[in-house]
Design a protein around this motif. Structure first.
Motif, PDB file in Angstrom:
ATOM      1  N   GLU A  48      47.714  45.555  15.675  1.00  7.55           N
ATOM      2  CA  GLU A  48      47.848  45.554  17.130  1.00  7.55           C
ATOM      3  C   GLU A  48      46.800  44.651  17.786  1.00  7.55           C
ATOM      4  O   GLU A  48      47.091  43.904  18.716  1.00  7.55           O
ATOM      5  N   LYS A  61      47.415  40.650  18.130  1.00 14.21           N
ATOM      6  CA  LYS A  61      48.549  40.075  18.870  1.00 14.21           C
ATOM      7  C   LYS A  61      48.124  38.894  19.744  1.00 14.21           C
ATOM      8  O   LYS A  61      48.817  37.880  19.815  1.00 14.21           O
ATOM      9  N   LYS A  99      47.614  35.948  17.551  1.00 13.14           N
ATOM     10  CA  LYS A  99      48.903  35.402  17.112  1.00 13.14           C
ATOM     11  C   LYS A  99      49.501  34.513  18.189  1.00 13.14           C
ATOM     12  O   LYS A  99      50.017  33.421  17.900  1.00 13.14           O
TER      13      LYS A  99
END
Length: 311
Positions: free
Chosen positions: A293, A296, A299
């Motif tokens: 989580e 993110k 990413k």
């Protein structure tokens, strides 16, 4: 709050150098790679920002160091790069190690246990680490010469300040160099997304040192020094273009392939075995839960970089 601002020319020289050979080498890179790396000295870019200073205790203020540009990295005779015979990075969980917490003792032990095909071996532990008994704690330390490092994730655990923390050093014990029991019963905290993010930052930062990358003073970067946990939080997980070029020189990789592999790693949540016992043997094959989580935002940043490279 202040920022460390360098001129466009200073950043360009730090990246491409004034050495004609290195400039020619840089110009031979793929056009997309150069388009991304050139963002380093574009003032309007939204991928690589300046270093932000939050207090007088920040590393760059309290530990003055000479900056390392690409040419200095390239010319450093002590620089390390993998070879066909030594190209593996070993990561070793460490439990008690005689319940020592002094770094030099652990590094000496790891050097003795370093496999023949190892580029480096790094130990990870939930024991708090100290350069000396009288010094403040450190997150980790690596030896470029010996290709060994030790890193503590103790203070990343949510229960570190609890009186029930299981990673505390108790009484000292002596163990022989052939005693592998130190790999038994290593403490595994609750593996949260934030713990994984912090651990990845520490581990990759210190392995970067083993490759010869010094603390970055050019742009916001994984290789910035950090003096405390809050400062480590402020550092990004990505390398700035100057440090990325250094690593590319040492290892050899295509930036598109590297970034695509990182996205695949974030997306791969197959290692999700939730049931973990408190004690593990070094011989066990343990699949730790992988919570991504906290990755993110990183990413999304990688995807934006890929868009620039593949334009």
């Amino acid at each position: 709050m202040q920022t460390v601002q360098h001129s466009e020319q200073t950043l360009k020289t730090a990246l491409t150098s004034k050495n004609p050979t290195l400039v020619s080498q840089y110009e031979k890179l793929d056009a997309g790679e150069r388009r991304l790396l050139n963002k380093a000295f574009k003032p309007d870019n939204d991928l690589f920002g300046p270093i932000t200073l939050h207090s007088e205790s920040d590393w760059i203020i309290s530990h003055p160091e000479a900056p390392q540009d690409f040419e200095e990295f390239f010319s450093d005779p002590s620089g390390k790069a993998p070879s066909p015979e030594k190209r593996s990075i070993y990561i070793q969980c460490i439990g008690s190690l005689g319940n020592t917490r002094i770094i030099r003792h652990i590094l000496r032990f790891l050097k003795k246990k370093k496999p023949r095909d190892a580029f480096c071996i790094v130990g990870i532990t939930m024991i708090d680490l100290y350069p000396r008994d009288s010094w403040n704690f450190v997150f980790g330390q690596a030896s470029l010469t010996d290709g060994v490092g030790i890193f503590s994730f103790a203070r990343y655990g949510s229960d570190f300040y609890s009186s029930h923390y299981e990673g505390k050093v108790k009484e000292l014990q002596r163990v022989s160099s052939s005693d592998y029991s130190i790999f038994d019963n290593y403490y595994v905290p609750e593996v949260t997304s934030i713990l994984l993010l912090h651990s990845c930052k520490t581990l990759t930062h210190e392995i970067g040192h083993i490759f010869g990358l010094r603390h970055c003073q050019w742009l916001a970067c994984l290789m910035q020094g950090s003096y405390h946990l809050e400062e480590a939080d402020w550092c990004p997980l990505n390398l700035c273009p100057i440090c990325l070029c250094k690593l590319q020189c040492a290892v050899g990789f295509n930036i598109i392939d590297r970034y695509q592999a990182l996205v695949r790693w974030i997306d791969d949540e197959s290692a999700n075995s939730p049931g973990l016992s408190r004690g593990h043997s070094w011989e066990d094959h343990v699949n730790l839960p992988k919570s991504v989580e906290a990755f993110k935002e990183w990413k999304e940043w990688i995807i934006r970089c890929l868009a620039v490279v593949q334009k």
